[in-house]
Scaffold this active site. Structure first.
Site, PDB file in Angstrom:
ATOM      1  N   TYR A 172     -15.233  -0.370   8.544  1.00 16.33           N
ATOM      2  CA  TYR A 172     -13.789  -0.110   8.721  1.00 16.33           C
ATOM      3  C   TYR A 172     -13.401  -0.285  10.194  1.00 16.33           C
ATOM      4  CZ  TYR A 172      -9.592   2.955   8.931  1.00 16.33           C
ATOM      5  OH  TYR A 172      -8.356   3.493   9.147  1.00 16.33           O
ATOM      6  N   GLN A 212      -1.788   7.551   1.040  1.00 16.40           N
ATOM      7  CA  GLN A 212      -1.427   8.776   1.756  1.00 16.40           C
ATOM      8  C   GLN A 212      -0.284   8.539   2.749  1.00 16.40           C
ATOM      9  OE1 GLN A 212      -4.089  10.176   4.775  1.00 16.40           O
ATOM     10  NE2 GLN A 212      -3.364  12.287   4.685  1.00 16.40           N
ATOM     11  N   LYS A 223     -10.844  -2.971  11.989  1.00 14.49           N
ATOM     12  CA  LYS A 223      -9.689  -2.560  12.800  1.00 14.49           C
ATOM     13  C   LYS A 223      -9.777  -3.180  14.197  1.00 14.49           C
ATOM     14  CE  LYS A 223      -7.385  -0.268   9.777  1.00 14.49           C
ATOM     15  NZ  LYS A 223      -6.125  -0.807   9.273  1.00 14.49           N
ATOM     16  N   GLY A 251       0.842  -1.208   0.000  1.00 13.70           N
ATOM     17  CA  GLY A 251       0.000   0.000   0.000  1.00 13.70           C
ATOM     18  C   GLY A 251       0.865   1.241   0.000  1.00 13.70           C
TER      19      GLY A 251
HETATM   20  C1  AKB Z   1     -10.738   7.691   8.235  1.00 11.25           C
HETATM   21  O1  AKB Z   1     -11.229   8.834   8.346  1.00 11.25           O
HETATM   22  O2  AKB Z   1     -11.368   6.696   7.895  1.00 11.25           O
HETATM   23  C2  AKB Z   1      -9.277   7.528   8.593  1.00 11.25           C
HETATM   24  C3  AKB Z   1      -9.084   7.085  10.011  1.00 11.25           C
HETATM   25  C4  AKB Z   1      -9.407   7.999  11.121  1.00 11.25           C
HETATM   26  O3  AKB Z   1      -8.667   5.985  10.236  1.00 11.25           O
HETATM   27  N1  AKB Z   1      -8.557   8.739   8.358  1.00 11.25           N
END
Ligand code: AKB
Length: 314
Positions: A143, A13, A147, A9
């Protein structure tokens, strides 16, 4: 151990700036950048580059074996906002890539792993101010779920298989070299670009939405520091809370106005507001500060100066 590093990756960014920093520290030949495409030419042209599909175990393993890699930084992920649009794709990418790297470490192909977690592990039931390291963790985004689950697997692989995996919970990261993609905190980068380009910005979060944020240089320093720390100093093998500054869109707007007095802002919230509303306002990162001497350098005014200075030159 001389590190022979693979960054998965590397065009993203954080991956891109991590590639430049690790090449500076360890030499171009010891840092292999990889991604699923050639999207970031400054990375592709800066040293060894391989196309690696993070979801394909054979693709990752072939690259590790070809270059005799002993250390992997797994930076490929689908972030919070895009993850809500493609839940299963986010789950597949974020989890499969982690298992491939953890299993390569378990099987002895690699010795050390960095995997980023995020403030997205926290959810609506988490205390919002000065969020502790150990607290209620009930994320409400795909997400965040990947995590949170990933953190549990990292700790499991460390305890049960001795895998040296290290992780930090990144806040929103602000940078000028490479744009972020698909995150809820992306407004805090876009606002600087739009201030310079159009003198106005329409923000997708409300003016008083306070979120934890960090300048890229601090995020890279934390990533390098945790990987360079003695094994015995790393007491948390799920993921460390990490903090620098917290601010609202209105506060960043005011900070930019100090440099561009006629800059204006409007607000039009969208689905990302619901995500931001579930995240902490500020983070207690005392474990990182105590265990491996983490310390940030950039506050909002310093970030604003760096962003405007560098973006106006580029
Ligand atoms: C997002 O906004 O999804 C990321 C993060 C806070 O992990 N920048």
């Amino acid at each position: 151990m001389t590190p022979k590093i693979l960054i998965i990756g590397a065009c993203g960014q954080i991956g891109s700036e991590l590639t430049f920093k690790l090449r500076e520290l360890h030499g171009n030949d010891n840092v292999i950048a990889s991604d699923i495409n050639y999207n970031n030419l400054s990375v592709v042209n800066s040293g060894a580059f391989e196309i690696v599909d993070a979801q394909d175990y054979a693709s990752v393993k072939d690259c590790v074996e070809k270059h005799d890699v002993n250390t992997v930084y797994l930076m490929a992920a689908m972030l919070s906002a895009t993850g809500e649009k493609y839940p299963m794709k986010a789950w597949d990418l974020n989890m499969n890539s982690l298992f491939h790297v953890l299993n390569l470490a378990k099987e002895g192909f690699i010795k050390k792993v960095f995997w980023p977690s995020s403030i997205a592990v926290f959810g609506p039931t988490t205390p919002k101010d000065n969020t502790p390291q150990h607290t209620i963790v009930e994320p409400s985004t795909v997400y965040g779920i990947t995590k949170q689950v990933g953190e549990r697997w990292c700790e499991y692989y460390h305890k049960n298989y001795g895998v040296d995996v290290r992780s930090i919970r990144y806040p929103g990261i602000i940078s000028w070299k490479t744009l972020p993609g698909g995150g809820t905190t992306d407004y805090a980068v876009e606002i600087y670009h739009e201030a310079l380009k159009n003198n106005t910005y329409e923000c997708f979060l409300s003016e008083d939405t306070k979120l934890p944020m960090m300048f890229m240089d601090d995020a890279i320093k934390a990533t390098v520091d945790i990987m360079h720390a003695n094994n015995s100093a790393i007491k948390i093998r799920s993921s460390y809370n990490l903090a620098a500054v917290s601010f609202t869109p209105n506060e960043v707007f005011k900070a930019i106005q100090k440099h561009i007095p006629d800059f204006t802002i409007t607000y039009k919230t969208d689905y990302r507001q619901h995500i931001a509303d579930t995240w902490p306002k500020s983070i207690d990162d005392s474990h990182a500060r105590n265990d491996w001497n983490w310390k940030h350098s950039f506050d909002l005014d310093a970030i604003t100066k760096e962003m405007l200075d560098n973006l106006s030159k580029s």
